[in-house]
Design a protein around this motif. Structure first.
Motif, PDB file in Angstrom:
ATOM      1  N   ALA A 398      -1.689 -37.876   9.650  1.00 49.81           N
ATOM      2  CA  ALA A 398      -2.142 -36.523  10.568  1.00 49.81           C
ATOM      3  C   ALA A 398      -1.326 -35.376  10.550  1.00 49.81           C
ATOM      4  CB  ALA A 398      -2.322 -37.273  12.116  1.00 49.81           C
ATOM      5  N   ALA A 399       0.016 -35.579  10.320  1.00 55.73           N
ATOM      6  CA  ALA A 399       1.067 -34.481  10.432  1.00 55.73           C
ATOM      7  C   ALA A 399       0.829 -33.509   9.237  1.00 55.73           C
ATOM      8  CB  ALA A 399       2.276 -34.730  10.573  1.00 55.73           C
ATOM      9  N   ALA A 400       0.519 -34.334   8.018  1.00 53.58           N
ATOM     10  CA  ALA A 400       0.185 -33.471   6.620  1.00 53.58           C
ATOM     11  C   ALA A 400      -1.028 -32.860   6.945  1.00 53.58           C
ATOM     12  CB  ALA A 400       0.015 -34.464   5.551  1.00 53.58           C
ATOM     13  N   ARG A 401      -2.032 -33.262   7.414  1.00 54.55           N
ATOM     14  CA  ARG A 401      -3.204 -32.508   7.451  1.00 54.55           C
ATOM     15  C   ARG A 401      -2.880 -31.312   8.611  1.00 54.55           C
ATOM     16  NH1 ARG A 401      -7.614 -37.646   8.404  1.00 54.55           N
ATOM     17  NH2 ARG A 401      -7.469 -38.355   6.169  1.00 54.55           N
ATOM     18  N   THR A 402      -2.261 -31.710   9.625  1.00 54.24           N
ATOM     19  CA  THR A 402      -1.940 -30.463  10.645  1.00 54.24           C
ATOM     20  C   THR A 402      -1.126 -29.311  10.034  1.00 54.24           C
ATOM     21  OG1 THR A 402      -1.867 -32.049  12.214  1.00 54.24           O
ATOM     22  CG2 THR A 402      -0.869 -29.924  12.611  1.00 54.24           C
ATOM     23  N   ARG A 403      -0.272 -29.694   8.921  1.00 57.74           N
ATOM     24  CA  ARG A 403       0.503 -28.852   8.214  1.00 57.74           C
ATOM     25  C   ARG A 403      -0.234 -27.864   7.168  1.00 57.74           C
ATOM     26  NH1 ARG A 403       4.323 -32.995   8.072  1.00 57.74           N
ATOM     27  NH2 ARG A 403       3.606 -33.546   5.724  1.00 57.74           N
ATOM     28  N   GLN A 404      -1.440 -28.705   6.696  1.00 54.34           N
ATOM     29  CA  GLN A 404      -2.147 -27.786   5.953  1.00 54.34           C
ATOM     30  C   GLN A 404      -3.049 -26.866   6.609  1.00 54.34           C
ATOM     31  OE1 GLN A 404      -4.659 -30.701   3.880  1.00 54.34           O
ATOM     32  NE2 GLN A 404      -3.160 -31.344   2.502  1.00 54.34           N
ATOM     33  N   ALA A 405      -3.536 -27.205   7.862  1.00 57.86           N
ATOM     34  CA  ALA A 405      -4.232 -26.353   8.739  1.00 57.86           C
ATOM     35  C   ALA A 405      -3.269 -25.264   9.294  1.00 57.86           C
ATOM     36  CB  ALA A 405      -5.083 -26.810   9.722  1.00 57.86           C
ATOM     37  N   GLY A 406      -2.050 -25.689   9.696  1.00 58.42           N
ATOM     38  CA  GLY A 406      -1.126 -25.013  10.231  1.00 58.42           C
ATOM     39  C   GLY A 406      -0.345 -23.712   9.742  1.00 58.42           C
ATOM     40  N   GLY A 407      -0.535 -23.673   8.318  1.00 56.60           N
ATOM     41  CA  GLY A 407       0.016 -22.455   7.530  1.00 56.60           C
ATOM     42  C   GLY A 407      -0.399 -21.372   8.057  1.00 56.60           C
ATOM     43  N   GLN A 408      -1.885 -21.247   8.481  1.00 59.12           N
ATOM     44  CA  GLN A 408      -2.380 -20.047   9.101  1.00 59.12           C
ATOM     45  C   GLN A 408      -1.696 -19.808  10.423  1.00 59.12           C
ATOM     46  OE1 GLN A 408      -6.618 -20.914   9.224  1.00 59.12           O
ATOM     47  NE2 GLN A 408      -6.891 -20.761   6.979  1.00 59.12           N
ATOM     48  N   THR A 409      -1.549 -20.689  11.081  1.00 61.91           N
ATOM     49  CA  THR A 409      -0.863 -20.585  12.403  1.00 61.91           C
ATOM     50  C   THR A 409       0.653 -19.956  12.328  1.00 61.91           C
ATOM     51  OG1 THR A 409      -1.876 -22.599  13.217  1.00 61.91           O
ATOM     52  CG2 THR A 409      -0.126 -21.753  14.702  1.00 61.91           C
ATOM     53  N   VAL A 410       1.394 -20.440  11.414  1.00 63.48           N
ATOM     54  CA  VAL A 410       2.769 -19.955  11.203  1.00 63.48           C
ATOM     55  C   VAL A 410       2.561 -18.470  10.631  1.00 63.48           C
ATOM     56  CG1 VAL A 410       4.871 -19.776   9.593  1.00 63.48           C
ATOM     57  CG2 VAL A 410       3.703 -21.960  10.698  1.00 63.48           C
ATOM     58  N   ALA A 411       1.631 -18.351   9.707  1.00 65.25           N
ATOM     59  CA  ALA A 411       1.247 -16.788   9.381  1.00 65.25           C
ATOM     60  C   ALA A 411       0.791 -15.875  10.447  1.00 65.25           C
ATOM     61  CB  ALA A 411       0.294 -16.620   8.137  1.00 65.25           C
ATOM     62  N   LEU A 412       0.039 -16.533  11.457  1.00 64.38           N
ATOM     63  CA  LEU A 412      -0.471 -15.778  12.394  1.00 64.38           C
ATOM     64  C   LEU A 412       0.822 -15.417  13.270  1.00 64.38           C
ATOM     65  CD1 LEU A 412      -2.828 -14.509  14.071  1.00 64.38           C
ATOM     66  CD2 LEU A 412      -3.256 -16.681  15.279  1.00 64.38           C
ATOM     67  N   GLU A 413       1.752 -16.188  13.738  1.00 63.29           N
ATOM     68  CA  GLU A 413       2.781 -15.846  14.443  1.00 63.29           C
ATOM     69  C   GLU A 413       3.674 -14.879  13.962  1.00 63.29           C
ATOM     70  OE1 GLU A 413       4.771 -19.536  15.113  1.00 63.29           O
ATOM     71  OE2 GLU A 413       3.123 -20.479  16.382  1.00 63.29           O
ATOM     72  N   ASP A 414       3.903 -14.872  12.603  1.00 63.88           N
ATOM     73  CA  ASP A 414       4.681 -13.805  11.845  1.00 63.88           C
ATOM     74  C   ASP A 414       4.023 -12.515  11.925  1.00 63.88           C
ATOM     75  OD1 ASP A 414       6.573 -15.748  11.188  1.00 63.88           O
ATOM     76  OD2 ASP A 414       5.814 -15.973   9.287  1.00 63.88           O
ATOM     77  N   LEU A 415       2.633 -12.467  11.929  1.00 62.51           N
ATOM     78  CA  LEU A 415       1.703 -11.272  12.005  1.00 62.51           C
ATOM     79  C   LEU A 415       2.073 -10.565  13.551  1.00 62.51           C
ATOM     80  CD1 LEU A 415      -0.204  -9.111  10.897  1.00 62.51           C
ATOM     81  CD2 LEU A 415      -2.212 -10.708  11.428  1.00 62.51           C
ATOM     82  N   ILE A 416       1.714 -11.450  14.471  1.00 64.57           N
ATOM     83  CA  ILE A 416       1.988 -11.136  15.779  1.00 64.57           C
ATOM     84  C   ILE A 416       3.482 -10.437  15.927  1.00 64.57           C
ATOM     85  CG2 ILE A 416       2.357 -11.810  18.269  1.00 64.57           C
ATOM     86  CD1 ILE A 416       0.226 -13.773  17.583  1.00 64.57           C
ATOM     87  N   GLY A 417       4.279 -11.103  15.411  1.00 60.82           N
ATOM     88  CA  GLY A 417       5.832 -10.478  15.510  1.00 60.82           C
ATOM     89  C   GLY A 417       5.768  -9.244  14.785  1.00 60.82           C
ATOM     90  N   ARG A 418       5.203  -9.006  13.556  1.00 63.44           N
ATOM     91  CA  ARG A 418       5.439  -7.793  12.774  1.00 63.44           C
ATOM     92  C   ARG A 418       4.662  -6.656  13.521  1.00 63.44           C
ATOM     93  NH1 ARG A 418       4.893 -11.251   8.364  1.00 63.44           N
ATOM     94  NH2 ARG A 418       2.656 -10.785   8.309  1.00 63.44           N
ATOM     95  N   ILE A 419       3.469  -6.829  14.085  1.00 67.28           N
ATOM     96  CA  ILE A 419       2.804  -5.886  15.071  1.00 67.28           C
ATOM     97  C   ILE A 419       3.574  -5.510  16.145  1.00 67.28           C
ATOM     98  CG2 ILE A 419       0.545  -5.486  15.894  1.00 67.28           C
ATOM     99  CD1 ILE A 419      -0.814  -7.005  13.653  1.00 67.28           C
ATOM    100  N   GLY A 420       4.078  -6.604  16.758  1.00 61.80           N
ATOM    101  CA  GLY A 420       4.692  -6.580  18.029  1.00 61.80           C
ATOM    102  C   GLY A 420       5.935  -5.660  17.968  1.00 61.80           C
TER     103      GLY A 420
END
Length: 554
Positions: A398-420
């Motif tokens: 389940a964690a592996a599947r979450t990481r596959q979908a969570g890559g977008q979450t990490v990218a979104l957090e980095d994007l929020i930080g850069r725009i912020g």
């Protein structure tokens, strides 16, 4: 406040910029003797004293020095509380006898500060408010406020003159010092004989004898109560210029006219309201610095310095199980000035690869001047990052599947930080569901950096429009039946089909001005031109009834 004594014997002033104007924030005794004062514009100071030397204010260095001075003050009392920008509070309960009395204690503090080149003013009393007043206003006569208006009376009231005649005013004390040390002793004695009266002239003017705070503070100006400048000016216009004048007034009248803040300050100074010295615990410090052998000024050099400091800072955070949420980069120049930039992260992190791009975006804001000789990187806010727990095969899958979908979450957090870093983290928001049946209240706006993505939005009982706006009046017959023709936004519309009604009642436990029209019957209306609108009929309550349009499905 005055700058510390040093090798410069001439007039010296510390300058800071306020509202695009350079003003004096501190000065030495020689500058004071020339008639200069704190808060004076620099251009006026140069007009008065042509030989004035100036230095730019370095707030981080001042704060660090005050904290270091607070640690030094721990030799006199374990209860030490530095207060930025220029105060150190000590609770001397049970400590003065270790230094042969209170007078000897203050003498030793004064001598130690003189050896360090620091001009200091001290006050010692039963309460913190009284000690603050003695440290800053001991020996100063109460006069008219500086900012008095033209209708101020340049004389004291009759009762004030009678009161002042019975109080001896001490000689003027030296000018205000920096930092201002205030020592206080607790005095909670209940019962027993009252303290013996001590002649004030036998005591140093910066020490209030036990139980004599009333007599010592009475001749001081009302500004010694830590009041706002507007309150001091208003009291002065009424002839209430000394603390003793306020002590003779009815408390209810003072609170009614000047607010409860004045009465609170009086109680704190006299000991009726406790104000203990509460030293803060030693906070976790996550900071690294890099001293450069030669001054630098290129962005590439700053980036190289960050690359050397950032891994060390992240290692410190990892040791304490925390991640940085807000970082500050200080660039100390050769002219003793400091350039400061801050960056925030959408999620706490101790990964150098995620923090480095945010700092790189801020480097262009740093003015190197004649060169930067020291860099300092500090995590101003740090939050815990929980360690991962061991998992079995099912949890690992389940964690592996979450990481596959969570890559977008990490990218979104980095994007929020850069725009912020460009527009501010508060400007980036996301919507979250709210449990309510009112259409316009089904979502709330939260800052994206301090909230998680919304999950499991509740399903609406009926279709909701894509666009929603404030209700707009529809010209149609005032009956609850859907009209065949109506006029809205300056156009005539013809009904094709209608679906409904959906009755929604207002929240009776809340007073919402937008729902004073009472119960509404909502309809999904399709016009002959293809427009799909969301209209309702208000049955009328506090407002008149009628038809309104609130949204569109396309």
């Amino acid at each position: 406040m005055r700058a510390g004594r040093g090798s410069l014997a001439g007039p010296l002033a510390i300058v800071e910029e306020l509202s695009n104007t350079q003003v004096i924030s501190a000065l030495n005794e020689a500058a004071e003797a020339e008639g200069l004062f704190v808060g004076q514009p620099l251009r006026d100071a140069h007009a008065i004293c042509a030989t004035l030397l100036t230095r730019k204010r370095n707030i981080p260095a001042e704060t660090a020095f005050l904290m270091a001075l607070g640690r030094w003050a721990g030799k006199f009392s374990p209860w030490v509380a530095p207060q930025v920008p220029d105060e150190i509070n000590l609770d001397m309960t049970g400590c003065s006898h270790l230094f042969d009395g209170e007078a000897a204690l203050l003498t030793q503090i004064d001598a130690d500060c003189a050896d360090m080149g620091i001009t200091v003013r001290m006050g010692l009393a039963d309460t913190l408010g009284a000690a603050w007043a003695l440290a800053r206003y001991a020996g100063q006569a109460a006069g008219l406020p500086v900012d008095r208006s033209g209708d101020a009376i340049d004389q004291e009231a009759r009762a004030t003159r009678a009161r002042a005649a019975r109080i001896s005013v001490r000689p003027a004390a030296p000018g205000q010092g920096a930092p201002s040390g205030k020592a206080g002793r607790r005095h909670w004695t209940r019962g027993g004989a009252a303290p013996q009266a001590v002649e004030l002239s036998q005591q140093p003017e910066r020490i209030a004898p036990v139980g004599q705070a009333h007599r010592v503070l009475a001749p001081l100006p009302v500004a010694a109560l830590r009041l706002e400048a507007s309150a001091v000016a208003q009291l002065g216009r009424l002839g209430l210029r000394q603390i003793g004048d306020l002590l003779d007034q009815p408390r209810a009248s003072l609170a009614r006219r000047f607010g409860r803040g004045l009465v609170l300050r009086l109680d704190q100074a006299m000991g009726s309201t406790p104000e203990p010295v509460s030293p803060a615990g030693v906070p976790d410090s996550f900071a690294v610095r890099l001293t450069l052998p030669e001054p630098i000024g290129l962005v590439e050099d700053l980036q190289a310095g960050i690359d050397r400091m950032l891994p060390r800072l992240c290692a410190l955070l990892e040791e304490r199980g925390k991640g940085a949420r807000l970082l500050r980069l200080e660039a100390h120049r050769v002219d003793q000035a400091a350039q400061i930039v801050t960056v925030g992260l959408a999620r706490p992190s101790r990964d150098p690869d995620r923090i480095r791009p945010l700092l790189a975006m801020k480097l262009e804001q740093i003015d190197a001047g004649f060169g930067i000789e020291m860099l300092r990187l500090e995590a101003m806010q740090a939050e815990p990052i929980h360690a991962r727990t061991q998992a079995g095969h099912l949890e690992a899958t389940a964690a592996a599947r979450t990481r596959q979908a969570g890559g977008q979450t990490v990218a979104l957090e980095d994007l929020i930080g850069r725009i912020g870093a460009r527009v501010g983290l508060e400007a980036i928001t996301r919507r979250h569901p709210v449990e309510t049946h009112i259409p316009e209240k089904t979502a709330k706006v939260l800052a994206a950096a301090w909230s998680e993505p919304a999950q499991d939005w509740p399903a609406a009982p009926h279709a909701r429009p894509l666009l929603l706006w404030r209700p707009e009046l529809v010209m149609a017959p005032d009956v609850p039946q859907v009209p065949e023709r109506f006029r809205w936004r300056g156009r005539d519309w013809e009904l094709a089909t209608a679906e409904g009604p959906e009755r929604i009642a207002p929240e009776w436990w809340l007073e919402d001005p937008n729902w004073r029209s009472g119960v509404r019957d909502y309809w999904v209306v399709v016009t002959t031109c293809g427009a799909r609108l969301w209209v309702f009929f208000a049955h009328g309550a506090a407002l008149s009834r009628g038809w309104f349009c609130q949204g569109s499905f396309a």
